[in-house]
Design a protein around this motif. Sequence first.
Motif, mmCIF file in Angstrom:
data_model
loop_
_atom_site.group_PDB
_atom_site.id
_atom_site.type_symbol
_atom_site.label_atom_id
_atom_site.label_comp_id
_atom_site.label_asym_id
_atom_site.label_seq_id
_atom_site.Cartn_x
_atom_site.Cartn_y
_atom_site.Cartn_z
ATOM 1 N N TYR A 119 12.088 -26.485 13.845
ATOM 2 C CA TYR A 119 13.213 -25.987 14.943
ATOM 3 C C TYR A 119 14.781 -26.389 14.105
ATOM 4 N N ASN A 120 15.004 -25.432 13.903
ATOM 5 C CA ASN A 120 16.827 -25.489 12.836
ATOM 6 C C ASN A 120 17.561 -26.287 13.077
ATOM 7 N N ARG A 121 18.427 -26.696 12.009
ATOM 8 C CA ARG A 121 19.581 -27.440 12.019
ATOM 9 C C ARG A 121 20.958 -27.039 12.068
ATOM 10 N N LYS A 122 21.821 -27.280 13.076
ATOM 11 C CA LYS A 122 22.940 -26.275 12.445
ATOM 12 C C LYS A 122 23.825 -26.685 11.385
ATOM 13 N N GLU A 123 23.838 -27.661 10.481
ATOM 14 C CA GLU A 123 23.538 -27.492 9.499
ATOM 15 C C GLU A 123 22.485 -27.248 8.014
ATOM 16 N N ALA A 124 22.792 -26.244 6.976
ATOM 17 C CA ALA A 124 21.817 -26.802 6.235
ATOM 18 C C ALA A 124 21.833 -28.336 5.124
ATOM 19 N N LYS A 125 20.834 -29.329 5.153
ATOM 20 C CA LYS A 125 20.296 -30.022 4.715
ATOM 21 C C LYS A 125 20.137 -30.116 2.734
ATOM 22 N N ASP A 126 21.644 -30.423 2.306
ATOM 23 C CA ASP A 126 20.953 -30.325 0.074
ATOM 24 C C ASP A 126 19.976 -30.823 0.237
ATOM 25 N N HIS A 127 19.316 -31.669 0.539
ATOM 26 C CA HIS A 127 18.653 -33.428 0.168
ATOM 27 C C HIS A 127 17.134 -32.916 0.596
ATOM 28 N N GLY A 128 16.588 -33.735 0.279
ATOM 29 C CA GLY A 128 15.001 -34.040 0.573
ATOM 30 C C GLY A 128 14.545 -32.700 0.968
ATOM 31 N N GLU A 129 14.345 -32.003 1.870
ATOM 32 C CA GLU A 129 13.360 -31.149 2.068
ATOM 33 C C GLU A 129 14.411 -29.595 2.585
ATOM 34 N N GLY A 130 15.383 -29.951 2.698
ATOM 35 C CA GLY A 130 16.478 -29.774 2.222
ATOM 36 C C GLY A 130 16.128 -27.537 3.283
ATOM 37 N N GLY A 131 17.462 -26.662 3.263
ATOM 38 C CA GLY A 131 17.057 -26.182 4.099
ATOM 39 C C GLY A 131 17.941 -26.015 4.933
ATOM 40 N N THR A 132 17.173 -24.864 6.509
ATOM 41 C CA THR A 132 17.906 -25.380 7.284
ATOM 42 C C THR A 132 16.740 -25.545 8.940
ATOM 43 N N LEU A 133 15.471 -25.307 8.051
ATOM 44 C CA LEU A 133 14.276 -24.593 9.117
ATOM 45 C C LEU A 133 13.796 -25.916 8.747
ATOM 46 N N VAL A 134 13.245 -27.270 10.173
ATOM 47 C CA VAL A 134 12.154 -27.856 10.234
ATOM 48 C C VAL A 134 11.545 -28.035 10.536
#
Length: 235
Positions: free
Chosen positions: A110-125
Amino acid sequence: MNQPAAPTLSASPPSDDLAQDFVAFAVQAGVLRFGEFKTKAGRLSPYFFNAGLFDDGAKLGRLAEFYARRLVASGLPFDLLFGPAYKGITLAAAVSVELARLGHNVPYAYNRKEAKDHGEGGTLVGAPVKGRVLIIDDVISAGTSVRESIAMIRAAGATPCGVTIALDRQEKASENGVDAPHSAVQFVQQQLGLPVVAIATLADLLQYLHRQGDAGLGEHLAAVQAYRDRYGVGM
């Protein structure tokens, strides 16, 4: 598919009984309601379908069963379920569990609405987005979410192969306040080139109401049919 338990799903004709059972379940769960409701297009609809009300374990598990059974019946091959945020996240997880129970162990992402800039990062999980990807959602209102999902899937190097939804409203899309000659589902099918697998349609809802007769919910048949006559597209 990399996982042996998830081949092309065995094909069988779609079951009208499955659609009727789903409509009855949605009514019983309070997810499908009748009255007067204003849609995003500004129309006054005599019914409202709110998948957010599949809000406990029993209802969500039953919903996942309907999705999985419809997908198995469709014969549509896919390698991964993709749930667009937010409703699609829960649906992808729940249907993945049910498909595994049926012997088809399909990964999901699935995707996040906002990209994550730490941990695994990105928008896809979730699982790696690769191969043939099936998008899962509750309804298709305008096709915007589908187009966004297609872009994310292709950017990951995978191939969008279809969309599965709970209810196809079979009504004209609204484009800038003007009724289009096609529905949102038809747009996805014809313009985006993706098959759409729905558990049930407006036609199934009308059939359900017709079977109610003069008792129970049958009183809503005329209003839903009038709405269908005004805003519906070809079945």
